[in-house]
Design a protein around this motif. Structure first.
Motif, PDB file in Angstrom:
ATOM      1  N   THR A  37      86.133  43.318 120.237  1.00  0.00           N
ATOM      2  CA  THR A  37      86.923  42.373 119.444  1.00  0.00           C
ATOM      3  C   THR A  37      86.872  42.733 117.963  1.00  0.00           C
ATOM      4  OG1 THR A  37      86.372  40.661 121.034  1.00  0.00           O
ATOM      5  CG2 THR A  37      87.235  39.938 118.912  1.00  0.00           C
ATOM      6  N   LEU A  38      85.688  43.067 117.495  1.00  0.00           N
ATOM      7  CA  LEU A  38      85.536  43.433 116.091  1.00  0.00           C
ATOM      8  C   LEU A  38      86.271  44.732 115.777  1.00  0.00           C
ATOM      9  CD1 LEU A  38      84.171  42.346 113.581  1.00  0.00           C
ATOM     10  CD2 LEU A  38      82.171  43.687 114.154  1.00  0.00           C
ATOM     11  N   GLY A  39      86.283  45.651 116.718  1.00  0.00           N
ATOM     12  CA  GLY A  39      87.011  46.904 116.519  1.00  0.00           C
ATOM     13  C   GLY A  39      88.509  46.688 116.407  1.00  0.00           C
ATOM     14  N   MET A  40      89.047  45.823 117.270  1.00  0.00           N
ATOM     15  CA  MET A  40      90.482  45.522 117.195  1.00  0.00           C
ATOM     16  C   MET A  40      90.819  44.795 115.893  1.00  0.00           C
ATOM     17  SD  MET A  40      92.240  46.724 119.607  1.00  0.00           S
ATOM     18  CE  MET A  40      93.707  45.739 119.599  1.00  0.00           C
ATOM     19  N   ALA A  41      89.959  43.871 115.504  1.00  0.00           N
ATOM     20  CA  ALA A  41      90.199  43.146 114.254  1.00  0.00           C
ATOM     21  C   ALA A  41      90.139  44.092 113.058  1.00  0.00           C
ATOM     22  CB  ALA A  41      89.184  42.026 114.093  1.00  0.00           C
ATOM     23  N   THR A  42      89.175  45.007 113.074  1.00  0.00           N
ATOM     24  CA  THR A  42      89.045  45.972 111.973  1.00  0.00           C
ATOM     25  C   THR A  42      90.255  46.889 111.907  1.00  0.00           C
ATOM     26  OG1 THR A  42      86.648  45.907 112.181  1.00  0.00           O
ATOM     27  CG2 THR A  42      87.583  47.783 111.014  1.00  0.00           C
TER      28      THR A  42
END
Length: 119
Positions: A37-42
């Motif tokens: 999730t954090l990777g997609m948000a980043t």
């Protein structure tokens, strides 16, 4: 909205493009469950930051941006320099991030299908 626009104009987006992946990488290391999730948000925020930097380069800095890291100039310190060519690199890297996550989802789906066929 118009009151927030001057605040967005003063953000040094070239520095955000450097610090955002570093901070996100540390957070992914600390909380591995949040990594996808954090990777997609980043990756999504990176695309928006590239667009903001392009806007700043064109309208505010008239073609190029230079930032002396720590207040020290080029002979003794590090200068960050953004222009059209570096912006092209940012666009390519941001697009590669998004494509990587699309491929990862397809790969994970194929792994799940392969595991299901083994049962």
């Amino acid at each position: 909205m118009s009151a927030m626009l001057p605040a967005l104009q003063t953000i040094p987006w070239a520095i955000v493009l450097i610090l955002l992946p570093l901070v996100a990488g540390m957070l992914c290391f600390l909380w591995p469950r949040l990594a996808p999730t954090l990777g997609m948000a980043t990756a999504s925020i990176n695309v928006l930051a590239v667009a903001a930097l392009a806007w700043q380069l064109h309208f505010r800095f008239h073609g190029s941006y230079r930032h002396a890291v720590g207040g020290w100039g080029a002979p003794l310190g590090i200068d960050l320099y953004a222009d059209g060519l570096s912006l092209l690199y940012y666009v390519t890297a941001a697009d590669a991030d998004n494509r990587l996550y699309e491929r990862r989802e397809a790969f994970e789906a194929s792994i799940v299908a392969a595991e299901a066929s083994l049962d």
